[in-house]
Design a protein around this motif. Structure first.
Motif, mmCIF file in Angstrom:
data_model
loop_
_atom_site.group_PDB
_atom_site.id
_atom_site.type_symbol
_atom_site.label_atom_id
_atom_site.label_comp_id
_atom_site.label_asym_id
_atom_site.label_seq_id
_atom_site.Cartn_x
_atom_site.Cartn_y
_atom_site.Cartn_z
ATOM 1 N N HIS A 160 0.832 -1.197 0.000
ATOM 2 C CA HIS A 160 0.000 0.000 0.000
ATOM 3 C C HIS A 160 0.875 1.258 0.000
ATOM 4 N N ALA A 161 1.942 1.228 0.779
ATOM 5 C CA ALA A 161 2.829 2.385 0.877
ATOM 6 C C ALA A 161 3.469 2.698 -0.469
ATOM 7 N N ALA A 162 3.915 1.669 -1.192
ATOM 8 C CA ALA A 162 4.560 1.864 -2.498
ATOM 9 C C ALA A 162 3.591 2.480 -3.498
ATOM 10 N N ILE A 163 2.358 2.011 -3.495
ATOM 11 C CA ILE A 163 1.350 2.555 -4.408
ATOM 12 C C ILE A 163 1.077 4.022 -4.087
ATOM 13 N N ALA A 164 0.974 4.342 -2.783
ATOM 14 C CA ALA A 164 0.735 5.727 -2.381
ATOM 15 C C ALA A 164 1.912 6.611 -2.756
ATOM 16 N N LEU A 165 3.127 6.099 -2.569
ATOM 17 C CA LEU A 165 4.328 6.885 -2.860
ATOM 18 C C LEU A 165 4.455 7.186 -4.345
ATOM 19 N N VAL A 166 4.276 6.177 -5.195
ATOM 20 C CA VAL A 166 4.417 6.418 -6.630
ATOM 21 C C VAL A 166 3.304 7.337 -7.125
ATOM 22 N N GLY A 167 2.141 7.251 -6.510
ATOM 23 C CA GLY A 167 1.060 8.156 -6.876
ATOM 24 C C GLY A 167 1.405 9.600 -6.534
ATOM 25 N N ALA A 168 1.996 9.813 -5.355
ATOM 26 C CA ALA A 168 2.396 11.163 -4.953
ATOM 27 C C ALA A 168 3.502 11.691 -5.852
ATOM 28 N N GLN A 169 4.437 10.818 -6.238
ATOM 29 C CA GLN A 169 5.515 11.240 -7.132
ATOM 30 C C GLN A 169 4.974 11.659 -8.489
#
Length: 229
Positions: A160-169
């Motif tokens: 979940h964290a990786a998906i949120a991070l790439v979305g923010a990037q």
């Protein structure tokens, strides 16, 4: 699956859903990173400290550490070129250690980490498809703080964290792209009015100015906008 297992799975699913909604609401990359590590310490059992080792242009740096010890332990790994977060990124897998001082895979890092009071480590590769973003690192002063169940639960959280991070990037990159486009469009308008040019000729003049001064196109446009008078 037993009733207890089913209840635990349901609780984890609810927790992850809450985390996902929280991370999705964060407005930028930096805030998202801090939200990730804060949630990791809150939701992963026995995780006392957390941080993210972010890969940028082939280099690794620590971002959003929850405490100073995270920066110390991470720096040891970067300096020694060994340790769970370095290997999680390079080997694309998860590393769980309960007594790092005796870990033969990291003869330089392990004892030094133990001397600094950290004994248990759990590092997850943060990735989407084949792109590695970095590693989520969880640390504890306890021996054998993380068991197999904790590792499995944490893996779902890291996803979940990786998906949120790439979305923010991506949101940040889109924002920069829009800003650059607007600055360049404004600069073109100035040149069109000042030199009675069409849009293509104004853009060509801007590109030539950028190349002759060895300045990025966006920076050349920004300078023109700031010094239009």
């Amino acid at each position: 699956m037993t009733a207890t297992d089913d209840g635990g799975f349901r609780q984890l699913a609810e927790t992850l859903s809450h985390v996902a909604r929280t991370l999705q609401a964060e407005p930028d990359v930096d805030t998202t990173l801090h939200a990730i590590v804060k949630a990791a310490v809150e939701y992963v059992p026995d995780a006392e400290h957390a941080g993210i080792s972010l890969v940028e242009r082939g280099k690794i740096r620590t971002v959003a550490p929850t405490s100073g010890i995270v920066e110390i332990i991470d720096k040891l790994q970067y300096d020694f070129h060994e340790g769970p977060c370095v290997d999680a990124i390079a080997e694309r897998q998860t590393y769980r250690v309960g007594d790092v001082g005796k870990e033969i895979r990291w003869p330089a890092f392990g004892p030094t980490a133990a001397e600094n009071g950290i004994h248990s480590l759990l590092s997850y590769r943060l990735f989407v498809t084949d792109r590695t973003l970095g590693a989520l690192n969880l640390y504890s002063s306890r021996f054998d703080a993380f068991d197999e169940r904790t590792e499995e639960d944490g893996l779902l959280f890291a996803t979940h964290a990786a998906i949120a991070l790439v979305g923010a990037q991506r949101e940040a990159q889109l924002g920069i792209a829009v800003e650059n486009r607007d600055i360049i469009s404004t600069a073109k308008g100035i040149l069109m009015e000042r030199h009675h040019l069409d849009a293509a000729s104004a853009f060509r003049m801007l590109v030539e100015a950028s190349q002759s001064t060895n300045v990025k196109l966006h920076d050349a446009a920004a300078w023109l906008v700031e010094n239009r008078s």
